[in-house]
Design a protein around this motif. Structure first.
Motif, PDB file in Angstrom:
ATOM      1  N   GLU A  84      44.011   0.273  19.057  1.00 19.06           N
ATOM      2  CA  GLU A  84      42.992   0.244  20.098  1.00 19.06           C
ATOM      3  C   GLU A  84      43.300   1.223  21.225  1.00 19.06           C
ATOM      4  O   GLU A  84      42.383   1.681  21.917  1.00 19.06           O
ATOM      5  CB  GLU A  84      42.853  -1.179  20.652  1.00 19.06           C
ATOM      6  CG  GLU A  84      42.326  -2.173  19.620  1.00 19.06           C
ATOM      7  CD  GLU A  84      42.141  -3.566  20.180  1.00 19.06           C
ATOM      8  OE1 GLU A  84      42.230  -3.722  21.421  1.00 19.06           O
ATOM      9  OE2 GLU A  84      41.919  -4.507  19.396  1.00 19.06           O
TER      10      GLU A  84
ATOM     11  N   LEU B 256      41.635   6.116  22.845  1.00 18.22           N
ATOM     12  CA  LEU B 256      41.482   6.444  24.261  1.00 18.22           C
ATOM     13  C   LEU B 256      42.040   7.824  24.575  1.00 18.22           C
ATOM     14  O   LEU B 256      41.605   8.482  25.532  1.00 18.22           O
ATOM     15  CB  LEU B 256      42.191   5.403  25.133  1.00 18.22           C
ATOM     16  CG  LEU B 256      41.820   3.926  24.931  1.00 18.22           C
ATOM     17  CD1 LEU B 256      42.559   3.067  25.949  1.00 18.22           C
ATOM     18  CD2 LEU B 256      40.323   3.708  25.016  1.00 18.22           C
TER      19      LEU B 256
ATOM     20  N   GLY C  57      38.306   8.854  24.314  1.00 16.12           N
ATOM     21  CA  GLY C  57      38.096   8.347  25.659  1.00 16.12           C
ATOM     22  C   GLY C  57      38.206   9.417  26.718  1.00 16.12           C
ATOM     23  O   GLY C  57      37.340   9.540  27.599  1.00 16.12           O
TER      24      GLY C  57
ATOM     25  N   LEU D 277      32.840   4.839  23.495  1.00 12.83           N
ATOM     26  CA  LEU D 277      33.696   4.576  24.646  1.00 12.83           C
ATOM     27  C   LEU D 277      33.057   5.079  25.931  1.00 12.83           C
ATOM     28  O   LEU D 277      33.130   4.420  26.980  1.00 12.83           O
ATOM     29  CB  LEU D 277      35.059   5.237  24.445  1.00 12.83           C
ATOM     30  CG  LEU D 277      35.912   4.673  23.308  1.00 12.83           C
ATOM     31  CD1 LEU D 277      37.161   5.520  23.104  1.00 12.83           C
ATOM     32  CD2 LEU D 277      36.295   3.216  23.580  1.00 12.83           C
TER      33      LEU D 277
ATOM     34  N   VAL E  16      36.980  -1.402  21.683  1.00 11.36           N
ATOM     35  CA  VAL E  16      37.194  -0.281  20.772  1.00 11.36           C
ATOM     36  C   VAL E  16      36.898  -0.769  19.356  1.00 11.36           C
ATOM     37  O   VAL E  16      37.620  -1.620  18.822  1.00 11.36           O
ATOM     38  CB  VAL E  16      38.633   0.257  20.872  1.00 11.36           C
ATOM     39  CG1 VAL E  16      38.780   1.511  20.022  1.00 11.36           C
ATOM     40  CG2 VAL E  16      38.993   0.559  22.332  1.00 11.36           C
TER      41      VAL E  16
END
Length: 344
Positions: A156, A160, A164, A193, A313
């Motif tokens: 998860e 990012l 992200g 995201l 996510v």
């Protein structure tokens, strides 16, 4: 692990042997590779998870020319630090590290000095200029890595680090006014995201994508509207972001903007843009702008905001040994959310 003899001397890795179509040419090859101890300012990271980014697909299929032979793709890496080189100050053995797309900049050019290191002409990138995270281990410049918390699952956190961060920069470049309406074209890893980031900031979000599952996910996450890529919006957009690497959508998105709106193009690769009509697409102070990589300040700012807002996510997990299948699924739009390779 601190002594050199205790460190792994080899690692399993996928490499791009010769770029080609993932569904027919099998450009990724699995091999055992030698592994060096970390040099000055470097950390050796044991990979827990690595996100599968569309940039990896562009590299594998040859849309991006390889910078080094037999490069290991992957730049959304979460792992544990096994060893640190001389001069490393921000990491110790056992820390959790995130290794992202931006791998190095010169620090001396006018762009770096102005805080625009994403435009550094000598910049280098993980999984393009140096081996990335489609492997059991990798070396990274500690100055460009991020400290990550121990608690959240690695799969998860991994998305990012590119999906992200680049979405964060694209949203900043779109200059969405407070409470404004954002259009998102394409709804994959980064878009899902970014939509949550915009919603957390109080925006209204309309999504335009060809995938039925992606449209369903957009509505579940809070979008006001989810339609086909070429549908007109229910009302003019204050800003838009193009995530799909489809140049034909540039005039579509520009035409959907209200007066003074901005379209930011988030991808590193885009098919050709058709001719634009000045009156329809750009007049009334509409703006078209690109997004190029990110700065470390972008990364730190986004990770801090994500820690506060805790985005959901949506992960499709693949064992590291099935990276070729993950890329094939991404190429065929069979991934909803984000594909992530996991080790162990």
């Amino acid at each position: 692990m601190t002594a050199a003899q205790q460190l792994p001397r080899e690692t399993d890795s996928w490499v791009v042997a010769r770029p080609g179509r993932v569904d027919t040419d099998h450009p990724l090859v699995w091999e055992r590779r030698p592994l060096s101890p970390p040099g000055p300012q470097e950390v050796l990271v044991e990979v827990e998870a690595c996100g599968v980014c569309r940039t990896d697909l562009h590299l594998t299929e040859g849309d991006l020319s390889p910078k080094i032979p037999s490069c290991a793709p992957g730049h959304e890496v979460v792992g544990q630090v096994l060893a640190v080189g001389t001069g490393v100050e921000d990491f110790a053995v056992g820390d959790r590290a995130g290794v992202a797309w931006l791998a190095w900049t010169c620090g001396a050019c006018s762009y770096c000095r102005a805080g625009r290191e994403n435009l550094c002409p000598r910049s280098r990138y993980t999984g393009w200029d140096r081996d990335g995270g489609y492997a059991g281990h990798l070396l990274a410049d500690a100055r460009y890595a991020y400290r990550l918390p121990d608690g959240p699952p690695a799969e998860e956190l991994a998305p990012l680090l590119c999906a992200g961060i680049i979405g964060y920069r694209a949203l900043e470049r779109a200059e969405l006014p407070p409470g404004g309406r954002l259009g998102i074209y394409g709804f994959g890893a980064s878009a899902h995201l970014t939509a949550q980031l915009a919603l957390a900031r109080g925006a209204r979000v309309d999504v335009f994508t060809r995938g039925e599952n992606a449209r369903r996910l957009a509505l579940e996450l809070g979008a006001d509207f989810a339609g086909d890529s070429y549908d007109p919006p229910p009302r003019p957009l204050d800003a838009a972001i193009l995530f799909a690497p489809v140049g034909e959508l540039v005039p579509v998105a520009l035409a959907a903007l209200d007066r003074g709106g901005t379209l930011s193009v988030a991808g590193i690769h885009l098919t050709d843009i058709p001719a634009l009509n000045y009156q329809r697409h750009l007049f009334q102070e509409r703006t078209l702008r690109s997004v190029t990589a990110n700065t470390r300040a972008d990364g730190r700012a986004y990770l801090a905001e994500a820690a506060r807002t805790r985005p959901t996510v949506h992960v499709s997990r693949y064992p590291l040994r099935r990276a070729d299948a993950a890329l094939a699924d991404l190429a065929a739009d069979r991934v909803t959310g984000v594909a992530v390779l996991v080790t162990g």
